[in-house]
Design an enzyme around this catalytic site. Structure first.
Site, PDB file in Angstrom:
ATOM      1  N   LEU A 143       0.737  -6.293   4.687  1.00 24.94           N
ATOM      2  CA  LEU A 143       0.764  -7.755   5.279  1.00 24.94           C
ATOM      3  C   LEU A 143      -0.229  -8.135   5.663  1.00 24.94           C
ATOM      4  O   LEU A 143      -1.040  -7.718   6.456  1.00 24.94           O
ATOM      5  CB  LEU A 143       1.064  -7.268   6.540  1.00 24.94           C
ATOM      6  N   SER A 177      -4.945  -1.710   8.256  1.00 20.13           N
ATOM      7  CA  SER A 177      -5.840  -1.989   6.692  1.00 20.13           C
ATOM      8  C   SER A 177      -6.822  -0.690   6.713  1.00 20.13           C
ATOM      9  O   SER A 177      -7.505  -0.766   6.273  1.00 20.13           O
ATOM     10  CB  SER A 177      -5.077  -2.483   6.194  1.00 20.13           C
ATOM     11  N   GLY A 181      -4.668  -6.747   8.019  1.00 21.42           N
ATOM     12  CA  GLY A 181      -3.962  -6.456   7.934  1.00 21.42           C
ATOM     13  C   GLY A 181      -3.475  -5.407   7.973  1.00 21.42           C
ATOM     14  O   GLY A 181      -3.642  -4.619   9.063  1.00 21.42           O
ATOM     15  N   ASP A 232       2.926  -9.118   0.907  1.00 20.16           N
ATOM     16  CA  ASP A 232       2.436  -9.020  -0.543  1.00 20.16           C
ATOM     17  C   ASP A 232       3.257  -7.206  -0.790  1.00 20.16           C
ATOM     18  O   ASP A 232       2.756  -6.589  -0.782  1.00 20.16           O
ATOM     19  CB  ASP A 232       0.915  -8.447  -0.672  1.00 20.16           C
ATOM     20  N   ARG A 249     -12.848   2.553   5.264  1.00 17.76           N
ATOM     21  CA  ARG A 249     -13.823   0.930   4.496  1.00 17.76           C
ATOM     22  C   ARG A 249     -14.855   0.366   4.201  1.00 17.76           C
ATOM     23  O   ARG A 249     -15.638   0.856   4.862  1.00 17.76           O
ATOM     24  CB  ARG A 249     -12.370  -0.048   4.849  1.00 17.76           C
ATOM     25  N   LYS A 530      45.021   9.299   1.276  1.00 20.29           N
ATOM     26  CA  LYS A 530      44.338   8.741   1.370  1.00 20.29           C
ATOM     27  C   LYS A 530      43.913   7.449   2.172  1.00 20.29           C
ATOM     28  O   LYS A 530      45.067   6.702   2.620  1.00 20.29           O
ATOM     29  CB  LYS A 530      43.253   7.777   0.049  1.00 20.29           C
TER      30      LYS A 530
END
Length: 844
Positions: A143, A177, A181, A232, A249, A530
């Site tokens: 996202l 992330s 996002g 994405d 990161r 059944k």
């Protein structure tokens, strides 16, 4: 002079240099800090990277600042300076070949930190033991906020996506992330290819966009993204990668791709986390993402789709000459099956040992036990994984001649079937054996490999007789704690225990649609009525009752009158049956039951309960008095059922017809029932499996469908739904099967339009709709399942004369199977349709 230290990690010597070099100038974070972070986070990071080819992003001279970013370069291929002990796998691309490292251990992670490979990116699939690329074991949505949006909007979209994923039977888990996002991960069972998973993710993204066009965009074009969040879906492509959870990161600040909780995502101050915050969180709370890697099934060998170019018996045959040994030496492995047989063979070779073999993907996956099968829970025995054996070996007994591989006498020590609780590639297998000679026992096989080069070491496992045996009320996770109690294992076991506390009964066994011709010898079968209702598994423990739908959803609150089970069941039990609502003639009415299916609020349930009482028709028992009966034959389970469950006004154990199909069908027709269930008298109970030991024989044809759109009505139906457009899953999409405009009652019509309007989308989920049907169609997201009766399948694969029977909230799209006992749909179309069911996180 460059500062240098030589350290030993996992038995490997690593040279560390420039430890005081600043890699993050804005925070003063040094290489020493980075090394320390990765060493302390390794236990929770490595489960998310293990056996996946790692692409690295390196900042040799540091990340720089926000105004002047440092130089970064991608690295996929390993260079000559890579230590020989780093595990690696090769991938052949279109015009070149790359060799990738596998971040499977702390030593490799330390080496990456030393060379300033700050970011680790991996795909959603793993390599198998043989080096074959497996199907993905997780789905991911990235996202990504466009200009004018941020984490708050990403969190909102995450919650919307969560609703859809949960409805698909998945359990999405969020990760901020470390960049801008949020990532959403969900564990898969490995049954779909990357292309199939990407298609599902793409459709989900488009559904979100259709439902929330002002907030969500699924198209990658940058011009469409301002003010919206891009969902994405493309990172599910087999060639794409995503930043690994817990990876640093390479941004101005040392932020981390940090697993979060859903409660955190609802907070007003949601922000990206740096590495010091992540370390503190993990120390306090463990890994919120542990469920992504613990407990879901994984294939030890390549998936069936990859098997065409891979001969799993090549090594077995290379070690045997069928002209000299009585052992079976087939030309190829058996076709992949759903079999769950096992055999343990006593092998008097040069040294006495036992061979432990589990049927899996068309072969017997095998381990040699030099010290035999463990008989005490406190003792672990060595298990050496050997070459795969053919299924035919499961019945082999005889003498292998002197001079041949494995020369000596082979006899069967025990054989039978097993229930699979866990299969983690190269790490852990937990099974419950139902042996013909030695009864039922739970075993755990745990790999002891820790990153060495030795093939023998890689093949060494421990086999452990678990202290907690079937039926004692405890789970399987403790095997790892007893056999290999490392820090990483303790973290995982804690997560397993948390899930165990909220455990649910097994998924119910499923039947195959058939015809009278499928019943060859009536004496081998029992016949039950059944019932036209919804399937439910009832758990009675300590005087309390819980009801679960076929999808594992707790539906107890919807049917409170069935707490009566606690009064009619002798002790604790897990029961399989059908919830039905009777009409005025005393016949089950699926339409009438619709009035109870969607209710959760107490006032609504109480009101409906007075008007539409339900009954529970119990036809099987999975557990009684602490003993698992899934490995028992049908005849024994029926005896146990009659002794465990008494009769009441609301709970009944319907009778079975022994070996008289004609009488059963006649009785079913006279009673106005849906048909007959034929059950093999020696058949076992296979949770979640569609088996031919249960065959359903219907008086009329019925088909579950997914609603893909609707057409407005006219005349008396003006401003209401005129007809529904229907499809069934096929390949990587949905095949159109026609429209239905009859069978709706007034209440259904009143409730249908508001519900469908909320699901409107701009484009059709199916591509083969005739122009006449599509002319004024309103398309909807393909999430709702219904059921229709019909006359026959047309040669073009359409339903002829369909009539609406009702909604099926107890099922989802992934569980739709094309049912066609007559063969009029065509064998090729039928096979394609049945094999196309997208079992993303759910049973077929």
């Amino acid at each position: 002079m460059t500062e240098e230290h030589v350290v030993s990690v996992d038995g490997h010597r690593i040279r560390l240099t420039n430890l005081d070099k600043v890699l993050y100038p804005e925070t003063g974070t040094t290489k020493r800090d980075v090394l320390d972070y990765y060493a302390r986070i390794a236990d929770v990071l490595i489960p998310h990277t293990a056996n996946r080819p790692a692409t690295r992003k390196r900042w040799v001279h540091g990340v720089g600042t926000a105004d002047e970013p440092g130089q970064m370069f991608f690295q996929k291929n390993l260079d000559e300076s890579t230590p020989s002990w780093v595990k690696r796998r090769t991938i052949e691309h279109k015009n070149h070949t790359n060799e990738y490292p596998l971040v499977n251990d702390l030593a490799t992670l330390t080496w990456l930190a030393q060379i300033a490979a700050l970011e680790i990116h991996v795909p959603q699939w793993q390599f198998g033991r043989t080096g074959t690329q497996k199907n993905p074991d997780r789905l991911v949505l990235d996202l990504d906020p466009g200009e004018g949006t941020g984490l708050a909007e990403c969190a909102e979209v995450a919650r919307l996506a969560r609703d859809i994923l949960t409805g698909m039977g998945l359990d999405p888990l969020p990760v901020t992330s470390g960049s801008k996002g949020i990532h959403l991960y969900a564990a898969l069972d490995g049954k779909q290819t990357s292309d199939e998973v990407a298609a599902v993710a793409h459709e989900l993204a488009r559904a979100l966009e259709a439902d929330h066009p002002d907030l969500v965009v699924s198209d990658m074009k940058k011009t469409l993204r301002p003010g919206k969040v891009l969902v994405d879906w493309s990172q599910n492509n087999g060639n794409k990668t995503t930043i690994a959870p817990y990876s640093l990161r390479g941004r101005a600040h040392p932020t981390v791709a940090a697993p979060r909780t859903w409660r955190e995502l609802a907070g007003k101050n949601l922000a990206q986390l740096d590495y010091t915050e992540v370390l503190a969180r993990v120390r306090r709370r463990g890994d919120p993402l542990a469920g992504l890697t613990a407990g879901h099934l994984a294939s030890l060998e390549p998936t069936p789709e990859r098997m065409a170019g891979f001969d799993r018996l090549e090594k077995y045959r290379s070690m045997r000459d069928d002209s000299k040994t009585p052992e079976p030496v087939p030309a190829a492995a058996a076709p992949t099956s759903d079999g769950t047989s096992f055999v343990i063979q006593e092998h008097h070779a040069r040294r006495l040992h036992y061979d432990f073999r589990l049927e899996h993907d068309g072969v017997l996956v095998s381990w040699a036990l030099p010290k035999g099968v463990p008989t005490e829970s406190g003792v672990n025995h060595l298990a050496v994984q050997t070459e795969d054996h053919p299924l035919e070996y499961g019945s082999f007994e005889g003498r292998i001649p002197a001079g041949e591989y494995g020369a000596g006498e082979v006899t069967i020590w025990d054989a039978g079937t097993y229930d699979l609780e866990k299969w983690r590639d190269g790490k852990e297998v937990i099974v419950v054996l139902h042996g013909e000679k030695h009864g039922t026992h739970r075993y755990a096989l745990i790999s002891t490999a820790h990153g060495g080069d030795s093939k023998n070491q890689e093949n060494n496992w421990l086999i452990h007789l678990m202290k907690e045996q079937p039926g004692d009320g405890t789970g399987a996770a403790d095997a790892s704690a007893q056999a290999a109690p490392s820090g990483k294992e303790r973290t995982r076991v804690g997560a397993d225990r948390a899930r165990r506390d909220a455990s649910r009964p097994p998924s119910p066994m499923l039947a195959t649609l058939g015809a009278e011709a499928d019943i060859d010898d009536e004496g081998d079968w029992a016949f039950e009525m059944k019932w036209d209702g919804i399937r439910a598994v009832a758990e009675v423990r300590g005087g309390k009752v819980r009801l679960f739908s076929r999808n594992g959803v707790d539906i107890t609150v919807s049917y409170p009158e069935l707490v009566e089970l606690a009064d009619v069941v002798d002790g604790d039990a897990v029961l399989d049956g059908e919830i039905v609502a009777l009409d005025r003639t005393g016949r089950p009415s699926f339409g009438r039951l619709q009035g109870r299916m969607h209710l959760r609020k107490k006032d609504d349930v109480d009101a409906a309960m007075r008007d539409i009482p339900v009954h529970f028709m119990v036809f099987d028992v999975l557990e009684a008095h602490g003993e698992s009966l899934t490995g028992a034959e049908y005849t024994r389970r029926r005896e146990a059922l009659r002794s465990v469950v008494g009769a009441s006004d609301l709970v009944q154990v319907p009778p079975a017809f022994d070996g008289d199909l004609g009488a059963a069908l006649a009785s079913s027709s006279a009673l106005g029932l849906e048909g007959v269930m034929a059950k093999k008298r020696d058949g076992l109970y296979s949770p979640g499996i569609r088996s031919r030991t249960w065959i359903k024989l219907k008086h009329h044809l019925a088909q579950e469908v997914v609603v893909v759109g609707w057409r407005p009505g006219h005349g008396s139906r003006a401003r209401r739904v005129g007809s529904l457009l229907m499809g069934v899953p096929e390949g990587d999409g949905i095949r159109y099967v026609g429209r239905v405009g009859t069978g709706f009652d007034e209440k259904t019509l009143d409730e249908m339009l508001p519900r469908l309007k909320k699901m409107a989308r701009k484009t059709s989920a199916v591509t083969d709709v005739p122009a006449a049907d599509a002319r004024d169609a309103v398309w909807v997201s393909p999430r709702l399942v219904g059921e229709v009766e019909f006359a026959e399948w047309t040669p073009t694969g359409r339903l002829r004369q369909p009539s609406w029977r009702g909604w099926r909230p107890d099922k989802d799209v992934t569980q739709i199977v094309v049912e066609d006992p007559s063969g009029t749909l065509g064998a090729d179309a039928q096979a394609a349709a049945e094999s196309s069911v997208a079992d993303v996180g759910a049973g077929g």
